[in-house]
Write a protein that holds these residues in place. Structure first.
Motif, mmCIF file in Angstrom:
data_model
loop_
_atom_site.group_PDB
_atom_site.id
_atom_site.type_symbol
_atom_site.label_atom_id
_atom_site.label_comp_id
_atom_site.label_asym_id
_atom_site.label_seq_id
_atom_site.Cartn_x
_atom_site.Cartn_y
_atom_site.Cartn_z
ATOM 1 N N HIS A 90 70.219 -25.018 -9.490
ATOM 2 C CA HIS A 90 70.667 -25.413 -10.824
ATOM 3 C C HIS A 90 71.905 -24.655 -11.279
ATOM 4 C CE1 HIS A 90 68.622 -21.733 -12.081
ATOM 5 N NE2 HIS A 90 67.556 -22.155 -11.441
ATOM 6 N N CYS A 91 72.260 -23.560 -10.568
ATOM 7 C CA CYS A 91 73.463 -22.811 -10.936
ATOM 8 C C CYS A 91 74.732 -23.499 -10.418
ATOM 9 C CB CYS A 91 73.388 -21.391 -10.393
ATOM 10 S SG CYS A 91 73.601 -21.258 -8.599
ATOM 11 N N GLY A 92 74.562 -24.527 -9.589
ATOM 12 C CA GLY A 92 75.705 -25.212 -8.995
ATOM 13 C C GLY A 92 75.918 -24.848 -7.537
ATOM 14 N N GLY A 93 75.246 -23.795 -7.079
ATOM 15 C CA GLY A 93 75.353 -23.386 -5.689
ATOM 16 C C GLY A 93 74.330 -24.093 -4.823
ATOM 17 N N ARG A 94 74.148 -23.565 -3.620
ATOM 18 C CA ARG A 94 73.198 -24.160 -2.677
ATOM 19 C C ARG A 94 72.526 -23.035 -1.893
ATOM 20 N NH1 ARG A 94 72.206 -29.029 -0.280
ATOM 21 N NH2 ARG A 94 73.869 -30.031 -1.485
ATOM 22 N N GLY A 95 71.229 -23.182 -1.663
ATOM 23 C CA GLY A 95 70.511 -22.220 -0.836
ATOM 24 C C GLY A 95 70.285 -20.875 -1.500
ATOM 25 N N CYS A 96 70.236 -20.837 -2.823
ATOM 26 C CA CYS A 96 69.993 -19.573 -3.531
ATOM 27 C C CYS A 96 68.533 -19.138 -3.360
ATOM 28 C CB CYS A 96 70.296 -19.713 -5.021
ATOM 29 S SG CYS A 96 72.022 -20.045 -5.405
ATOM 30 N N LEU A 97 68.323 -17.838 -3.442
ATOM 31 C CA LEU A 97 66.965 -17.292 -3.385
ATOM 32 C C LEU A 97 66.059 -17.973 -4.412
ATOM 33 C CD1 LEU A 97 65.724 -15.007 -1.633
ATOM 34 C CD2 LEU A 97 66.139 -13.452 -3.545
ATOM 35 N N ASP A 98 66.621 -18.337 -5.550
ATOM 36 C CA ASP A 98 65.866 -18.927 -6.649
ATOM 37 C C ASP A 98 65.152 -20.210 -6.244
ATOM 38 O OD1 ASP A 98 65.517 -18.148 -9.475
ATOM 39 O OD2 ASP A 98 66.217 -20.171 -9.910
ATOM 40 N N VAL A 99 65.759 -20.990 -5.340
ATOM 41 C CA VAL A 99 65.158 -22.266 -4.927
ATOM 42 C C VAL A 99 64.680 -22.244 -3.474
ATOM 43 C CG1 VAL A 99 66.425 -23.655 -6.597
ATOM 44 C CG2 VAL A 99 67.453 -23.193 -4.356
ATOM 45 N N GLU A 100 64.923 -21.131 -2.769
ATOM 46 C CA GLU A 100 64.530 -21.040 -1.366
ATOM 47 C C GLU A 100 63.332 -20.124 -1.145
ATOM 48 O OE1 GLU A 100 65.728 -22.676 1.239
ATOM 49 O OE2 GLU A 100 67.300 -23.743 0.157
ATOM 50 N N ALA A 101 62.910 -19.385 -2.151
ATOM 51 C CA ALA A 101 61.825 -18.418 -1.943
ATOM 52 C C ALA A 101 60.921 -18.311 -3.160
ATOM 53 C CB ALA A 101 62.410 -17.041 -1.594
ATOM 54 N N ASP A 102 60.727 -19.425 -3.873
ATOM 55 C CA ASP A 102 59.810 -19.411 -5.012
ATOM 56 C C ASP A 102 58.586 -20.259 -4.676
ATOM 57 O OD1 ASP A 102 60.625 -22.071 -5.329
ATOM 58 O OD2 ASP A 102 60.813 -21.897 -7.507
ATOM 59 N N PRO A 103 57.590 -20.340 -5.555
ATOM 60 C CA PRO A 103 56.365 -21.077 -5.233
ATOM 61 C C PRO A 103 56.589 -22.546 -4.866
ATOM 62 C CG PRO A 103 55.963 -19.629 -7.089
ATOM 63 C CD PRO A 103 57.435 -19.565 -6.810
ATOM 64 N N LEU A 104 57.494 -23.211 -5.582
ATOM 65 C CA LEU A 104 57.757 -24.608 -5.251
ATOM 66 C C LEU A 104 58.331 -24.731 -3.848
ATOM 67 C CD1 LEU A 104 57.826 -27.567 -6.119
ATOM 68 C CD2 LEU A 104 60.093 -27.150 -7.109
ATOM 69 N N GLY A 134 56.725 -8.695 -6.520
ATOM 70 C CA GLY A 134 55.716 -9.265 -7.389
ATOM 71 C C GLY A 134 55.620 -10.769 -7.248
ATOM 72 N N GLY A 135 54.580 -11.342 -7.847
ATOM 73 C CA GLY A 135 54.370 -12.773 -7.785
ATOM 74 C C GLY A 135 54.095 -13.234 -6.367
ATOM 75 N N LEU A 136 54.638 -14.365 -5.983
ATOM 76 C CA LEU A 136 54.432 -14.893 -4.632
ATOM 77 C C LEU A 136 54.966 -13.938 -3.569
ATOM 78 C CD1 LEU A 136 53.574 -17.281 -2.797
ATOM 79 C CD2 LEU A 136 55.914 -18.153 -3.064
ATOM 80 N N HIS A 137 56.017 -13.186 -3.876
ATOM 81 C CA HIS A 137 56.576 -12.256 -2.893
ATOM 82 C C HIS A 137 55.574 -11.168 -2.518
ATOM 83 C CE1 HIS A 137 60.899 -13.415 -4.295
ATOM 84 N NE2 HIS A 137 60.306 -14.359 -3.599
ATOM 85 N N ARG A 138 54.751 -10.776 -3.456
ATOM 86 C CA ARG A 138 53.688 -9.805 -3.136
ATOM 87 C C ARG A 138 52.714 -10.415 -2.128
ATOM 88 N NH1 ARG A 138 49.984 -7.646 -8.010
ATOM 89 N NH2 ARG A 138 49.754 -9.905 -8.273
ATOM 90 N N THR A 139 52.387 -11.694 -2.299
ATOM 91 C CA THR A 139 51.471 -12.363 -1.377
ATOM 92 C C THR A 139 52.111 -12.546 0.000
ATOM 93 O OG1 THR A 139 50.676 -13.564 -3.330
ATOM 94 C CG2 THR A 139 49.856 -14.281 -1.200
ATOM 95 N N LEU A 140 53.407 -12.843 0.029
ATOM 96 C CA LEU A 140 54.106 -12.946 1.318
ATOM 97 C C LEU A 140 54.111 -11.606 2.046
ATOM 98 C CD1 LEU A 140 57.167 -15.121 0.234
ATOM 99 C CD2 LEU A 140 55.363 -15.823 1.846
ATOM 100 N N LEU A 141 54.304 -10.525 1.308
ATOM 101 C CA LEU A 141 54.260 -9.194 1.914
ATOM 102 C C LEU A 141 52.882 -8.908 2.488
ATOM 103 C CD1 LEU A 141 55.523 -6.376 2.451
ATOM 104 C CD2 LEU A 141 54.790 -5.729 0.144
ATOM 105 N N ASP A 142 51.837 -9.258 1.742
ATOM 106 C CA ASP A 142 50.471 -9.057 2.239
ATOM 107 C C ASP A 142 50.217 -9.887 3.500
ATOM 108 O OD1 ASP A 142 49.918 -7.360 0.143
ATOM 109 O OD2 ASP A 142 48.949 -8.898 -1.097
ATOM 110 N N ALA A 143 50.797 -11.096 3.546
ATOM 111 C CA ALA A 143 50.537 -11.994 4.671
ATOM 112 C C ALA A 143 51.150 -11.480 5.966
ATOM 113 C CB ALA A 143 51.065 -13.394 4.353
ATOM 114 N N ASP A 144 52.353 -10.927 5.920
ATOM 115 C CA ASP A 144 53.016 -10.480 7.154
ATOM 116 C C ASP A 144 53.988 -9.341 6.817
ATOM 117 O OD1 ASP A 144 54.105 -10.173 9.661
ATOM 118 O OD2 ASP A 144 54.424 -12.326 10.001
#
Length: 412
Positions: free
Chosen positions: A273-287, A350-360
């Motif tokens: 949504h910032c106008g860029g592509r492949g940002c962490l915001d849309v590449e590593a969130d719950p959706l 924190g959030g989903l990133h905490r769960t990803l860290l726990d997973a691997d």
């Protein structure tokens, strides 16, 4: 004899008053030490403040008289220890509270938070957020006001956490995109107005939710003791970051520092949504995780809970594992870039990133080490956040800060 006793008593009163006067400037630092758990005894408080034992005693007694801490003059000695144990210090369980409020893409919540980061009471969270910020903030403040009425606790002020960069000093929410609020919504003013209208005493503050999560974790959780702390977390949508430098939250010149969600981690990735592509915001969130795993998000529960549950219960599914590994690699690439720039001594997730860290955990740490300039020799500890509702606790920290700065002035 009686003629000598009176001057001696007056002299003792003068000495006590002088000790307290000397220690008055230490009230705030002393309270912060107890608040953050760094002064569990009067002996430690004396050493940390660099004052005499008598002055530390006077300071502790004044904080106890203000209803902020509790002094246990007769603590039980530890098994095998010798000598009289030092007075124990703790926050007052029935002391004042701060009203904390949080708004996110899937609802809002209000809580009362005491010293020490203790959540005293919470209101049932709402699962829908109106497009009118004034309406939402009115509802969450009313929920908090009801908690105060029910508990009868004294309130020192209020703090609000929102999933948006908050420009200071005007308190404007510059990118509340996942809330469907207008860009530049005056959240600080709206929150202050609702707090005043509800009759809640004390100042009102507003901040970004990940900034406040980092503040709470630094004082009470996984970041305690870190000098330069980097926090990266997913909310219910998007990715945020925060930085504590030399023990203090770093927000930049106008409150907008560390918008890590717009680091590019996948040049051929999704439009942002910032106008860029492949940002962490849309590449590593719950959706992103749900889409990557081929799952269709459902409307019944929050995206964060859906993604968390998928990782915790279906990680042995090859599609879920591949999706998790893709997000871990993107997150690791972003963290490595931040490590190269900021050189933190600790990273918390924190959030989903905490769960990803726990997973691997080994995969994530290997990606960060491989992409960092300093490699394995400059490895930075990567830890999960440990506080439940850390953004709420951080919002309360904003309201507690004037009390920590000057307890007498704030409470009188």
């Amino acid at each position: 004899m009686s003629g000598k006793a009176e001057p001696r008593a007056a002299g003792e009163r003068t000495t006590t008053r002088a000790r307290l006067d000397r220690g008055r400037g230490a009230l705030g630092p002393a309270l912060e030490l107890v608040h953050t758990g760094r002064a569990p005894t009067r002996a430690v408080l004396t050493a940390e403040l660099g004052v005499t034992r008598a002055t530390a005693g006077a300071v502790a007694a004044e904080l106890e008289a203000l209803g902020l801490i509790r002094v246990d003059a007769r603590p039980a000695a530890a098994a095998g220890s010798q000598g009289r144990p030092s007075h124990r210090l703790d926050v007052a369980e029935e002391g004042p509270v701060a009203l904390a409020a949080q708004v996110h893409a899937d609802g809002f919540r209000a809580a009362l938070v005491g010293l020490g980061g203790r959540i005293v009471a919470t209101a049932p969270g709402c699962e829908t957020v109106a497009a009118d910020p004034a309406k939402v903030l009115g509802s969450v403040v009313e929920a908090g006001a009801e908690l105060l009425r029910t508990t009868g606790r004294r309130c020192v002020g209020a703090g609000l956490a929102v999933p948006s960069a908050v420009a200071q000093p005007d308190g404007l929410a510059l990118n509340p995109l996942h809330l469907a609020w207008p860009v530049g919504a005056p959240v600080r003013r709206l929150f202050e107005e609702r707090v005043r209208a509800a009759g809640i005493p004390g100042p009102a503050f507003t901040g970004n939710d990940v900034n406040l999560a980092a503040l709470a974790e630094h004082r009470h959780g996984a970041g305690r003791g870190a000098r330069d702390l980097l926090c990266v977390a997913t909310g219910h949508r998007g990715v945020g970051g925060a930085l504590v430098l030399d023990g203090r939250l770093h927000t930049g010149s106008s409150g907008l520092a560390l918008e890590v969600g717009h680091l590019t981690v996948n040049p051929e990735g999704r439009p942002c949504h910032c106008g860029g592509r492949g940002c962490l915001d849309v590449e590593a969130d719950p959706l992103a995780l749900l889409v990557e795993a081929g799952r269709t998000p459902g409307p019944e529960v929050s995206l964060l809970k859906q993604a968390d549950d998928l990782l915790r219960t279906r990680y042995d599914d090859p599609a879920v594992r591949r999706a998790a590994e893709a997000l871990i690699d993107r997150l690791g690439l972003g963290l490595a870039g931040l490590v190269n720039i900021l050189n933190p001594d600790r990273i918390i997730l924190g959030g989903l990133h905490r769960t990803l860290l726990d997973a691997d955990p080994s995969r994530l740490r290997a990606v960060v080490a491989d992409r960092s300039l300093w490699g394995q020799s400059g490895g930075v500890p990567i830890l999960p956040c440990t506080l439940d509702h850390n953004s709420l606790v951080g919002a309360a920290e904003l309201a507690w800060q004037p009390v920590l700065d000057d307890p007498l002035a704030a409470l009188r």
